[in-house]
Design an enzyme around this catalytic site. Structure first.
Site, PDB file in Angstrom:
ATOM      1  N   ARG A  83      24.411  -7.378  55.545  1.00  0.00           N
ATOM      2  CA  ARG A  83      25.659  -7.886  54.972  1.00  0.00           C
ATOM      3  C   ARG A  83      26.803  -6.974  55.409  1.00  0.00           C
ATOM      4  O   ARG A  83      26.803  -5.786  55.101  1.00  0.00           O
ATOM      5  CB  ARG A  83      25.554  -7.916  53.440  1.00  0.00           C
ATOM      6  CG  ARG A  83      26.849  -8.291  52.773  1.00  0.00           C
ATOM      7  CD  ARG A  83      26.766  -8.252  51.238  1.00  0.00           C
ATOM      8  NE  ARG A  83      28.090  -8.504  50.715  1.00  0.00           N
ATOM      9  CZ  ARG A  83      28.694  -7.788  49.782  1.00  0.00           C
ATOM     10  NH1 ARG A  83      28.078  -6.766  49.218  1.00  0.00           N
ATOM     11  NH2 ARG A  83      29.907  -8.076  49.398  1.00  0.00           N
ATOM     12  N   TYR A 302      25.336  -1.647  39.580  1.00  0.00           N
ATOM     13  CA  TYR A 302      25.106  -0.204  39.727  1.00  0.00           C
ATOM     14  C   TYR A 302      24.726   0.465  38.408  1.00  0.00           C
ATOM     15  O   TYR A 302      23.846   1.302  38.366  1.00  0.00           O
ATOM     16  CB  TYR A 302      26.361   0.492  40.287  1.00  0.00           C
ATOM     17  CG  TYR A 302      26.622   0.123  41.725  1.00  0.00           C
ATOM     18  CD1 TYR A 302      26.077   0.867  42.750  1.00  0.00           C
ATOM     19  CD2 TYR A 302      27.383  -0.998  42.049  1.00  0.00           C
ATOM     20  CE1 TYR A 302      26.286   0.526  44.079  1.00  0.00           C
ATOM     21  CE2 TYR A 302      27.596  -1.353  43.373  1.00  0.00           C
ATOM     22  CZ  TYR A 302      27.041  -0.591  44.379  1.00  0.00           C
ATOM     23  OH  TYR A 302      27.238  -0.937  45.685  1.00  0.00           O
TER      24      TYR A 302
HETATM   25  O1  IFM Z   1      31.497   1.146  47.851  1.00  0.00           O
HETATM   26  C1  IFM Z   1      31.614   0.155  46.882  1.00  0.00           C
HETATM   27  C2  IFM Z   1      31.675  -1.201  47.520  1.00  0.00           C
HETATM   28  O2  IFM Z   1      32.712  -1.305  48.442  1.00  0.00           O
HETATM   29  C3  IFM Z   1      31.880  -2.262  46.470  1.00  0.00           C
HETATM   30  N1  IFM Z   1      30.897  -2.145  45.413  1.00  0.00           N
HETATM   31  C4  IFM Z   1      30.702  -0.853  44.842  1.00  0.00           C
HETATM   32  C5  IFM Z   1      30.451   0.176  45.925  1.00  0.00           C
HETATM   33  C6  IFM Z   1      30.215   1.558  45.297  1.00  0.00           C
HETATM   34  O3  IFM Z   1      31.313   1.938  44.543  1.00  0.00           O
END
Ligand code: IFM
Length: 473
Positions: A83, A302
């Site tokens: 991706r 996350y």
């Molecule tokens: O690095 C970022 C990404 O660009 C978008 N989602 C979260 C990641 C970690 O913060």
């Protein structure tokens, strides 16, 4: 010895897609090359005090020149899919007009290289790098930007749809709208009230228009990626429970309700009145456009949030809409935290997925985890690798949580590790490392970490290529 058997082969459905993800501004560099124009992130990086250390995306990981090496890393990793995002200002330097042939040429070479390596490309059309010229005419506050986004999508799809099966319109529109226009942590870095809500709506309109362009181009799969949060109240008290609902409304429901149900949320909220009722940026038919069927929902996950009720922090009532909605995060004790300070709670990913399924039932399309990973204070490379056991544990436990959600009936089709390589972590500059591959920012040398080797063995184990708990077969 590292365990390669968790989650065990067979616990993820046949055809489950293993992937890795990146985004253009975070890795490409080549900022002034190939006819690329400036993006809001170029401007933000040049504004003193906005990005840690004054870091910029000018060179980043130099993927613009080193993409053949990065494709080789993906091939060796054995991922099914990669991706990446297309840089809008590389295709249209000022956000409108014909496609820049040199920009298209770069992505053509990347896509062809991936296919030659046996890796399916998955394109994100917008991962935050709005052409600065469009910000100058109003950015996502104005509807015209959504219309320009549809034109840009048409240009990219015309060039790549014959070879790219999976398309994502927007990455994490919550960040674009609220971190960009309300909280000032992301580009363009303003603190506004209602305009941030208008931005949220126009991003969704842009998604709907882009989806139409992708359908017209006949792409196989099209969806959107949201950073949905698992938000729970700090206590069972009614004020905290209400605060958690306000937080969920802004973080999740403002996106999932219009996309999956064709309506804005009806949760109690002063803020959302504006978004729901304002005729000046809402038009008849918008919700129908926004809720056109998706082939998949991308979720970036996350960490969870635990929130409690709080008074407004913002003295200016006009700025209270959007971000400052009377909740605040409380620490999550007793768990490890990553280098971002994010609590590690893999069960929350399972719970998020299962709750989504309960909430939306048949209206929930198949899900891809389009990002998941951890920033760690990695040691320096030694002996040709980086010993990053905490990242392995993070990835292993979150993949196991995905497998449990699948067992509980959630249709999860794939998982993209964030990120293939260390890269520009937005306002944190290069200070945070999320990569499976270490990047030395002085030499730009790539060094696969232990987590890269672990992921490679896990993928192989799930394909039945290696057996045994240590993956040595
Ligand atoms: O690095 C970022 C990404 O660009 C978008 N989602 C979260 C990641 C970690 O913060």
């Amino acid at each position: 010895m590292t365990d390669f058997s968790s989650p065990p082969p067979g616990s993820l459905p046949p055809g489950f897609v293993f992937g890795a993800a990146t985004a253009a501004f975070q890795i490409e560099g080549g900022a002034d090359e190939g006819g690329r124009g400036a993006s809001i992130w170029d401007t933000f990086c040049r504004t003193p005090g906005r990005v840690l250390g004054g870091d910029t995306g000018d060179e980043a990981c130099d993927h613009f020149h080193r993409y053949p090496e990065d494709i080789a890393l993906l091939r060796e990793l054995g991922v099914d899919s990669y991706r990446f995002s297309v840089s809008w200002p590389r295709i249209q330097a000022t956000g409108s007009g014909p496609a820049n042939a040199r920009g298209i040429g770069f992505y053509n070479r990347l896509v062809d290289g991936l296919l030659d390596a046996g890796v399916e490309p998955a394109v994100t059309l917008y991962h935050w790098d709005l052409p600065q010229a469009l910000e100058d005419t109003g950015g996502w506050r104005v509807r015209e930007t959504a219309e320009r986004f549809a034109e840009y999508t048409h240009l990219v799809a015309a060039a790549l749809a014959d070879r790219v099966p999976r398309w994502i319109t927007l990455n994490e529109p919550w960040c674009s709208a609220f971190l960009g226009y309300a909280d000032d942590h992301h580009a363009p870095g303003t603190r506004e009230g209602t305009p941030a809500l208008a931005a949220a709506h126009h991003l969704l309109v842009g998604h709907g228009l882009a989806l139409q362009a992708l359908r017209a181009a006949g792409v196989r799969e099209a969806g959107i990626t949201l950073n949905l949060d698992r938000i729970t109240p700090a206590s069972a008290g009614p004020r905290d429970v209400e605060a958690a609902l306000r937080a969920r409304t802004q973080r999740n429901l403002v996106w999932t309700e219009p996309l999956l149900r064709g309506r804005y949320p009806d949760s109690e909220s002063d803020t959302w009145e504006d978004l729901i009722a304002r005729p000046d940026f809402r038009r008849d038919g918008d919700l129908q456009l926004i809720s056109a069927p998706l082939d998949f929902l991308g979720i970036n996950y996350y960490t969870p949030s635990v929130v409690r009720a709080a008074p407004y922090r913002e003295a200016d009532a006009a700025l209270r809409t959007a971000m400052d909605n009377r909740f605040e995060a409380v620490p999550v004790p007793g768990v490890r935290h990553t280098a971002m300070g994010w609590p590690v709670v893999p069960d929350s990913l399972h719970d998020l997925l299962v709750t989504l399924k309960e909430q939306y039932g048949a209206a929930l399309p198949p899900v891809f985890l389009t990002e998941n990973g951890s920033a760690e204070d990695d040691p320096a490379p030694v002996g040709g690798t980086v010993h990053d056991e905490p990242r392995i544990a993070y990835l292993r436990d979150h993949l196991a949580a995905v497998a449990r959600a699948v067992a509980d009936g959630v249709d999860v089709r794939g998982y993209y590790a964030w990120s293939l390589m260390d890269n520009f972590e937005w306002a944190y500059g290069y200070s945070k490392r999320f990569g499976l591959v270490h990047v030395d920012y002085d030499t730009l040398r790539r060094t696969p970490k232990d987590s890269y080797h672990w992921y490679r063995r896990l993928i192989a184990a799930h394909r039945g290529l290696v057996h045994g708990s240590d993956g040595t077969g």
